[in-house]
Design an enzyme around this catalytic site. Structure first.
Site, PDB file in Angstrom:
ATOM      1  N   GLU A 184      28.074  33.522 -41.576  1.00  0.00           N
ATOM      2  CA  GLU A 184      29.315  33.795 -40.824  1.00  0.00           C
ATOM      3  C   GLU A 184      30.044  32.491 -40.551  1.00  0.00           C
ATOM      4  O   GLU A 184      31.268  32.413 -40.623  1.00  0.00           O
ATOM      5  CB  GLU A 184      29.001  34.512 -39.506  1.00  0.00           C
ATOM      6  CG  GLU A 184      30.241  34.987 -38.737  1.00  0.00           C
ATOM      7  CD  GLU A 184      30.822  33.961 -37.758  1.00  0.00           C
ATOM      8  OE1 GLU A 184      31.898  34.216 -37.212  1.00  0.00           O
ATOM      9  OE2 GLU A 184      30.221  32.886 -37.566  1.00  0.00           O
ATOM     10  N   ASP A 319      23.096  46.146 -22.633  1.00  0.00           N
ATOM     11  CA  ASP A 319      23.188  47.549 -22.215  1.00  0.00           C
ATOM     12  C   ASP A 319      24.446  48.204 -22.799  1.00  0.00           C
ATOM     13  O   ASP A 319      24.429  49.391 -23.147  1.00  0.00           O
ATOM     14  CB  ASP A 319      23.218  47.652 -20.685  1.00  0.00           C
ATOM     15  CG  ASP A 319      21.886  47.257 -20.056  1.00  0.00           C
ATOM     16  OD1 ASP A 319      20.868  47.227 -20.772  1.00  0.00           O
ATOM     17  OD2 ASP A 319      21.871  46.973 -18.835  1.00  0.00           O
TER      18      ASP A 319
HETATM   19  N1  TRP Z   1      31.446  32.816 -34.362  1.00  0.00           N
HETATM   20  C1  TRP Z   1      32.823  32.831 -33.933  1.00  0.00           C
HETATM   21  C2  TRP Z   1      33.477  31.580 -34.489  1.00  0.00           C
HETATM   22  O1  TRP Z   1      32.832  30.555 -34.606  1.00  0.00           O
HETATM   23  C3  TRP Z   1      32.932  32.826 -32.440  1.00  0.00           C
HETATM   24  C4  TRP Z   1      34.232  33.315 -31.992  1.00  0.00           C
HETATM   25  C5  TRP Z   1      35.333  32.579 -31.658  1.00  0.00           C
HETATM   26  C6  TRP Z   1      34.567  34.662 -31.826  1.00  0.00           C
HETATM   27  N2  TRP Z   1      36.323  33.424 -31.292  1.00  0.00           N
HETATM   28  C7  TRP Z   1      35.880  34.680 -31.386  1.00  0.00           C
HETATM   29  C8  TRP Z   1      33.863  35.848 -32.015  1.00  0.00           C
HETATM   30  C9  TRP Z   1      36.505  35.904 -31.120  1.00  0.00           C
HETATM   31  C10 TRP Z   1      34.496  37.043 -31.754  1.00  0.00           C
HETATM   32  C11 TRP Z   1      35.799  37.064 -31.324  1.00  0.00           C
HETATM   33  O2  TRP Z   1      34.650  31.608 -34.812  1.00  0.00           O
HETATM   34 ZN    ZN Z   2      30.389  30.276 -34.391  1.00  0.00          ZN
END
Ligand code: TRP
Ligand code: ZN
Ligand code: CA
Length: 451
Positions: A184, A319
């Site tokens: 990711e 939850d």
């Molecule tokens: N893993 C995401 C990232 O590094 C974390 C993140 C930033 C995120 N903004 C977000 C996850 C908004 C969900 C929604 O970009």
């Molecule tokens: Zn991240």
């Protein structure tokens, strides 16, 4: 191995990855349904047994998964990043828990930046294979740290929810599929790979994807993704029950794996407790914590350890995951077989303009069935004059009958079956009838849709 009866063969596992599980479709309610009633209204009030309440997810269990992931990072150079041994060890940890609980697990490999990546897919046997509810989290960290809030938190919350499904031996109406995504942090690579490799017929069976990325921020906000309304409302209902206010997530829509699903038209939703953005004083007033400080000061840093987690946020959001999985997998609140009918007569002018008669459908979820039944009762003295279409709420026309100079019989009293699975169920459906030849006339007596 008390759940070994749920194991599938290797071949079935391969099918599971593609979403091709062939579990029996549950028997639907008896056709015919309730008696027809007033024009354009559902023929009976919707009734269904109350969905089972979701269990409380034990915070201690979620934190135990986080501790294991922290140890895995510690034993592998301090991170669980794509292409590093800490990532594969994380996959192995989660997979072993799911296998022992009776899930059908599949590891999907892909290549990104010259390294092998892995998605883990876990299918819970049973449920309607044509209605799949998915919940997922990215399991990889950045290379600069162990990634406990980002995203050990979502990974552990989804894992413990899956284990709770097993403990409850849940038998949801929908098929449940859980996922842990790789890479990711390289740009939603794993989730995009999964979606791109899913045949379009399998994509259309996914009724929703729930994403959990950063759900235990140390200075937390309670953010709900503003996407599919039914999913969003399910999370808001949960938080309303706790008396905790929520806000719409705005720290970068499309910045996590739900975007891979949303891009191909799948309904998505999710939860988030904030990353590098600063908590305002208004937010600190309603949620506690520290105004003027980031929701997560350790975002993408080496200090994103098990100390970088707010237990209350992690507990509530775990939850909330269970609440959403239980609620959204329970199936439609409107039983199959429901009849929507209009009985008001509509005259069909001789060799004239098309006329329509409307039926309003409401309170359903998702799309219309692939076997939508259209019952038509048209009185006419030469039915070959008539062209009949069903119009979906968005105006799409489905031809039911063409005109025919030689069909001199009276009346069109029959039931057509239409594949309306590309159409939203709710809205105003119309029967359109046109008389295209002079002399004989008639009227729409009644017509009905059976979902
Ligand atoms: N893993 C995401 C990232 O590094 C974390 C993140 C930033 C995120 N903004 C977000 C996850 C908004 C969900 C929604 O970009
Ligand atoms: Zn991240
Ligand atoms: Ca005519």
């Amino acid at each position: 191995m008390s759940h070994s009866a749920h194991r599938r063969t290797a071949a079935a596992t391969a099918l599971a990855l593609a979403g091709l599980l062939t579990a029996a479709v549950p028997a639907t309610a008896a056709p015919g349904g309730p008696p027809a009633s007033a024009p354009g209204s559902p023929a009976s009030a919707a009734t269904s047994p109350a969905a089972l309440a979701a269990p409380d997810i034990p915070l201690a269990n979620v934190k135990a998964h986080l501790s294991e992931l922290q140890s895995i990072a510690g034993a592998n150079g301090g991170n669980r990043a794509h292409g590093r041994p800490g990532y594969k060890a994380s996959i192995d940890y989660v997979k072993a828990k799911l296998d022992a609980a009776g899930f059908t697990t599949t590891v999907q490999q892909f290549t990104s930046s010259g390294a092998t990546g892995y998605n883990l897919i876990a299918d819970w046997p049973g449920g309607d294979p044509n209605q799949v509810l998915m919940a997922g989290a990215h399991l990889d960290s950045v290379s600069s740290g162990p990634g406990m809030n980002d995203n050990g938190s979502g990974s552990a919350g989804v894992l413990e929810t899956a284990l709770a499904v097993s403990r409850a031996q849940l038998q949801p109406a929908k098929h449940l599929r859980f996922a842990w995504w790789g890479a990711e942090e390289l740009g939603l690579v794993g989730s995009r790979y999964y979606v791109n490799n899913l045949p379009s017929a399998e994509r259309s069976k996914i009724s929703g994807y729930l994403n959990f990325d950063m759900i235990g921020s140390p200075n937390p906000g309670y953010f709900v993704y503003d996407d599919d309304p039914a999913i969003e409302q399910t999370f808001k209902d949960f938080y309303a029950g706790l008396g905790v206010p929520t806000e719409i997530e705005t720290e970068g829509d499309g910045r996590s794996d739900h975007a891979s699903f949303k891009n191909v038209g799948i309904a998505v939703g999710g939860l988030f407790t904030g990353a590098s953005r600063t908590k305002s004083s208004a937010q600190a007033q309603k949620w506690g914590g520290t105004a003027g400080q980031a929701f997560d000061r350790c975002y993408h840093s080496s200090c994103d350890t098990t100390s970088n987690i707010n237990d209350t946020a992690l507990d509530r959001n775990s939850d909330a995951i269970a609440h959403a999985v239980w609620t959204l997998s329970a199936g439609s609140t409107v039983p199959p077989g429901e009849v929507y009918e209009t009985t008001g007569d509509v005259a069909i002018p001789d060799n004239g303009a098309a006329v329509t008669s409307s039926v309003t459908v409401s309170g359903r979820t998702g799309n219309a069935p692939a076997t939508l039944k259209v019952g038509v009762d048209i009185k006419h003295t030469w039915r070959g004059d008539l062209v009949v279409d069903l119009l979906a709420p968005d105006g799409t026309a489905y031809r039911l009958k063409n005109s025919s100079g030689s069909d001199s019989a009276d009346n069109v009293i029959t039931t057509y079956t239409v594949n309306a699975s590309a159409e939203a169920a709710n809205g105003t459906w119309k029967l359109r009838v046109q008389d295209v030849a002079a002399q004989d006339t008639g009227y729409i007596d009644s017509w009905r849709l059976t979902f």
